[in-house]
Design a protein around this motif. Sequence first.
Motif, PDB file in Angstrom:
ATOM      1  N   SER A 161      -3.906   6.202 -88.207  1.00 17.73           N
ATOM      2  CA  SER A 161      -2.771   5.843 -87.356  1.00 17.73           C
ATOM      3  C   SER A 161      -1.664   6.873 -87.522  1.00 17.73           C
ATOM      4  O   SER A 161      -1.189   7.109 -88.634  1.00 17.73           O
ATOM      5  CB  SER A 161      -2.254   4.454 -87.755  1.00 17.73           C
ATOM      6  N   ALA A 162      -1.263   7.489 -86.411  1.00 18.53           N
ATOM      7  CA  ALA A 162      -0.183   8.488 -86.411  1.00 18.53           C
ATOM      8  C   ALA A 162       1.004   7.862 -85.695  1.00 18.53           C
ATOM      9  O   ALA A 162       1.108   7.949 -84.453  1.00 18.53           O
ATOM     10  CB  ALA A 162      -0.650   9.754 -85.708  1.00 18.53           C
ATOM     11  N   PRO A 163       1.910   7.203 -86.429  1.00 22.35           N
ATOM     12  CA  PRO A 163       2.890   6.352 -85.768  1.00 22.35           C
ATOM     13  C   PRO A 163       3.947   7.094 -84.961  1.00 22.35           C
ATOM     14  O   PRO A 163       4.440   6.541 -83.979  1.00 22.35           O
ATOM     15  CB  PRO A 163       3.525   5.573 -86.934  1.00 22.35           C
ATOM     16  N   VAL A 164       4.288   8.329 -85.332  1.00 15.50           N
ATOM     17  CA  VAL A 164       5.323   9.032 -84.556  1.00 15.50           C
ATOM     18  C   VAL A 164       4.811   9.281 -83.134  1.00 15.50           C
ATOM     19  O   VAL A 164       5.539   9.108 -82.155  1.00 15.50           O
ATOM     20  CB  VAL A 164       5.718  10.367 -85.231  1.00 15.50           C
ATOM     21  N   ALA A 165       3.535   9.644 -83.036  1.00 16.30           N
ATOM     22  CA  ALA A 165       2.937   9.887 -81.716  1.00 16.30           C
ATOM     23  C   ALA A 165       2.456   8.604 -81.058  1.00 16.30           C
ATOM     24  O   ALA A 165       2.094   8.608 -79.883  1.00 16.30           O
ATOM     25  CB  ALA A 165       1.757  10.852 -81.867  1.00 16.30           C
ATOM     26  N   GLY A 166       2.430   7.510 -81.811  1.00 14.33           N
ATOM     27  CA  GLY A 166       1.881   6.260 -81.268  1.00 14.33           C
ATOM     28  C   GLY A 166       0.396   6.379 -81.005  1.00 14.33           C
ATOM     29  O   GLY A 166      -0.123   5.832 -80.019  1.00 14.33           O
ATOM     30  N   GLU A 167      -0.313   7.110 -81.884  1.00 11.54           N
ATOM     31  CA  GLU A 167      -1.744   7.326 -81.655  1.00 11.54           C
ATOM     32  C   GLU A 167      -2.578   6.675 -82.754  1.00 11.54           C
ATOM     33  O   GLU A 167      -2.274   6.815 -83.949  1.00 11.54           O
ATOM     34  CB  GLU A 167      -2.048   8.824 -81.559  1.00 11.54           C
ATOM     35  N   LEU A 168      -3.624   5.995 -82.335  1.00 10.00           N
ATOM     36  CA  LEU A 168      -4.560   5.366 -83.275  1.00 10.00           C
ATOM     37  C   LEU A 168      -5.961   5.881 -82.978  1.00 10.00           C
ATOM     38  O   LEU A 168      -6.505   5.659 -81.893  1.00 10.00           O
ATOM     39  CB  LEU A 168      -4.536   3.843 -83.117  1.00 10.00           C
ATOM     40  N   PHE A 169      -6.531   6.586 -83.945  1.00  8.09           N
ATOM     41  CA  PHE A 169      -7.916   7.058 -83.852  1.00  8.09           C
ATOM     42  C   PHE A 169      -8.771   6.110 -84.690  1.00  8.09           C
ATOM     43  O   PHE A 169      -8.349   5.691 -85.776  1.00  8.09           O
ATOM     44  CB  PHE A 169      -8.037   8.467 -84.441  1.00  8.09           C
ATOM     45  N   SER A 170      -9.985   5.806 -84.211  1.00  6.46           N
ATOM     46  CA  SER A 170     -10.867   5.000 -85.053  1.00  6.46           C
ATOM     47  C   SER A 170     -12.310   5.220 -84.663  1.00  6.46           C
ATOM     48  O   SER A 170     -12.618   5.794 -83.602  1.00  6.46           O
ATOM     49  CB  SER A 170     -10.496   3.514 -84.999  1.00  6.46           C
ATOM     50  N   ALA A 171     -13.189   4.766 -85.563  1.00  7.12           N
ATOM     51  CA  ALA A 171     -14.630   4.896 -85.320  1.00  7.12           C
ATOM     52  C   ALA A 171     -15.371   3.911 -86.192  1.00  7.12           C
ATOM     53  O   ALA A 171     -14.853   3.455 -87.220  1.00  7.12           O
ATOM     54  CB  ALA A 171     -15.107   6.317 -85.628  1.00  7.12           C
ATOM     55  N   GLU A 172     -16.587   3.577 -85.764  1.00  7.69           N
ATOM     56  CA  GLU A 172     -17.525   2.882 -86.648  1.00  7.69           C
ATOM     57  C   GLU A 172     -18.852   3.619 -86.515  1.00  7.69           C
ATOM     58  O   GLU A 172     -19.098   4.269 -85.465  1.00  7.69           O
ATOM     59  CB  GLU A 172     -17.677   1.414 -86.250  1.00  7.69           C
ATOM     60  N   LEU A 173     -19.657   3.549 -87.540  1.00  6.24           N
ATOM     61  CA  LEU A 173     -20.908   4.293 -87.551  1.00  6.24           C
ATOM     62  C   LEU A 173     -21.783   3.884 -86.356  1.00  6.24           C
ATOM     63  O   LEU A 173     -22.081   2.703 -86.168  1.00  6.24           O
ATOM     64  CB  LEU A 173     -21.647   4.014 -88.864  1.00  6.24           C
ATOM     65  N   GLY A 174     -22.149   4.850 -85.542  1.00  9.43           N
ATOM     66  CA  GLY A 174     -23.012   4.589 -84.389  1.00  9.43           C
ATOM     67  C   GLY A 174     -22.276   4.014 -83.188  1.00  9.43           C
ATOM     68  O   GLY A 174     -22.886   3.765 -82.149  1.00  9.43           O
ATOM     69  N   GLY A 175     -20.950   3.821 -83.316  1.00 12.44           N
ATOM     70  CA  GLY A 175     -20.208   3.151 -82.236  1.00 12.44           C
ATOM     71  C   GLY A 175     -19.253   4.043 -81.489  1.00 12.44           C
ATOM     72  O   GLY A 175     -18.484   3.582 -80.639  1.00 12.44           O
ATOM     73  N   GLY A 176     -19.249   5.340 -81.796  1.00 12.12           N
ATOM     74  CA  GLY A 176     -18.352   6.258 -81.102  1.00 12.12           C
ATOM     75  C   GLY A 176     -16.934   6.209 -81.645  1.00 12.12           C
ATOM     76  O   GLY A 176     -16.594   5.364 -82.471  1.00 12.12           O
ATOM     77  N   SER A 177     -16.127   7.154 -81.186  1.00 11.20           N
ATOM     78  CA  SER A 177     -14.730   7.277 -81.638  1.00 11.20           C
ATOM     79  C   SER A 177     -13.800   7.007 -80.471  1.00 11.20           C
ATOM     80  O   SER A 177     -14.131   7.337 -79.328  1.00 11.20           O
ATOM     81  CB  SER A 177     -14.441   8.706 -82.107  1.00 11.20           C
ATOM     82  N   THR A 178     -12.630   6.487 -80.783  1.00  9.17           N
ATOM     83  CA  THR A 178     -11.640   6.228 -79.734  1.00  9.17           C
ATOM     84  C   THR A 178     -10.262   6.722 -80.153  1.00  9.17           C
ATOM     85  O   THR A 178      -9.951   6.831 -81.350  1.00  9.17           O
ATOM     86  CB  THR A 178     -11.539   4.721 -79.411  1.00  9.17           C
ATOM     87  N   LEU A 179      -9.434   6.987 -79.156  1.00  6.14           N
ATOM     88  CA  LEU A 179      -7.999   7.236 -79.335  1.00  6.14           C
ATOM     89  C   LEU A 179      -7.289   6.193 -78.485  1.00  6.14           C
ATOM     90  O   LEU A 179      -7.480   6.159 -77.255  1.00  6.14           O
ATOM     91  CB  LEU A 179      -7.640   8.654 -78.882  1.00  6.14           C
ATOM     92  N   ASN A 180      -6.525   5.341 -79.147  1.00  8.14           N
ATOM     93  CA  ASN A 180      -5.863   4.219 -78.467  1.00  8.14           C
ATOM     94  C   ASN A 180      -6.841   3.460 -77.561  1.00  8.14           C
ATOM     95  O   ASN A 180      -6.513   3.094 -76.430  1.00  8.14           O
ATOM     96  CB  ASN A 180      -4.641   4.701 -77.672  1.00  8.14           C
ATOM     97  N   GLY A 181      -8.061   3.275 -78.073  1.00 11.09           N
ATOM     98  CA  GLY A 181      -9.044   2.448 -77.375  1.00 11.09           C
ATOM     99  C   GLY A 181      -9.924   3.191 -76.384  1.00 11.09           C
ATOM    100  O   GLY A 181     -10.939   2.652 -75.930  1.00 11.09           O
TER     101      GLY A 181
END
Length: 273
Positions: A131-151
Amino acid sequence: MNPSDGVVSAAPASLRAFAEKIAIDAGLLALEGRRKLGVGQAVVHDTKSSHTDPVTEFDEAAEELLVAAIRQARPNDTIIGEEGADYVGTSGLEWHLDPIDGTANFVYDLPAWCTSVAVVDRDGPIAGAVSAPVAGELFSAELGGGSTLNGAPIHCSAAHDISAALIGTGFSYLAHQRVAQAKRVNRLLPQVRDIRRFGSAALDLCMVACGRLDAYYEEHLNSWDLAAGVLIASESGAKTSNFSGGSATPEATIASAPGVHADLVALINSPGS
Ligand code: IPD
Ligand code: CA
Ligand code: CA
């Protein structure tokens, strides 16, 4: 769900959602502290591995928030945090926490810092959030499920020409390790588009994941710097490795668009670098 698992199940999707929530909460706590100071006003800090390696009350408060939430939701998991969290669990899952990755930026009021939360099993990271709060950006991933930025799904770049690649890197807080790192940058700089040093390894890896960098490499990291970011990068299609092409480790980490990976490995290992 096994009741001994706690209130959040061990399914990667649940762990990812929980990691996202606590990374956002911890990042906002730090940001609130930072915003109470004026623009550009340095946060009071102590130092750790060297006189240039800062730690603030907000690193500690953010880690406390993360640990309290994990202890409640997943009481049998291991927790390893940069600011000293050290719980040995029995579930086989480990949380690797960097409450503020990019503390020097945080101290100087530069925006590139984040909270990094990863869940690791014996084979490696299975869920992670940055989570990069100044930019309001949330990156996340789960194994085999792909990656997202703010969903929204993200993908690494399609770069294939190393001479046109934008490369991120970082440097150790220890002067003697910087001598070798400086020689390597010196060698790389004329061979690529340019080099960026943002100051947050977790964010650097996310920058590769969303194509804002073509590649990133660094050495002498800790597990909490890279566990979430390496998963987010690899789930975006990036190739991750160490400097010889094996699995990425804290000692040596590369994440890159697949099309420039082999050339980057060759450059990193080229004589004189
Ligand atoms: C640091 C940052 C930096 C990297 C250093 C790390 P910290 O983490 O990720 O970009 O170059 O190696 O230690 O100390 O800000 O959490
Ligand atoms: Ca860090
Ligand atoms: Ca940190």
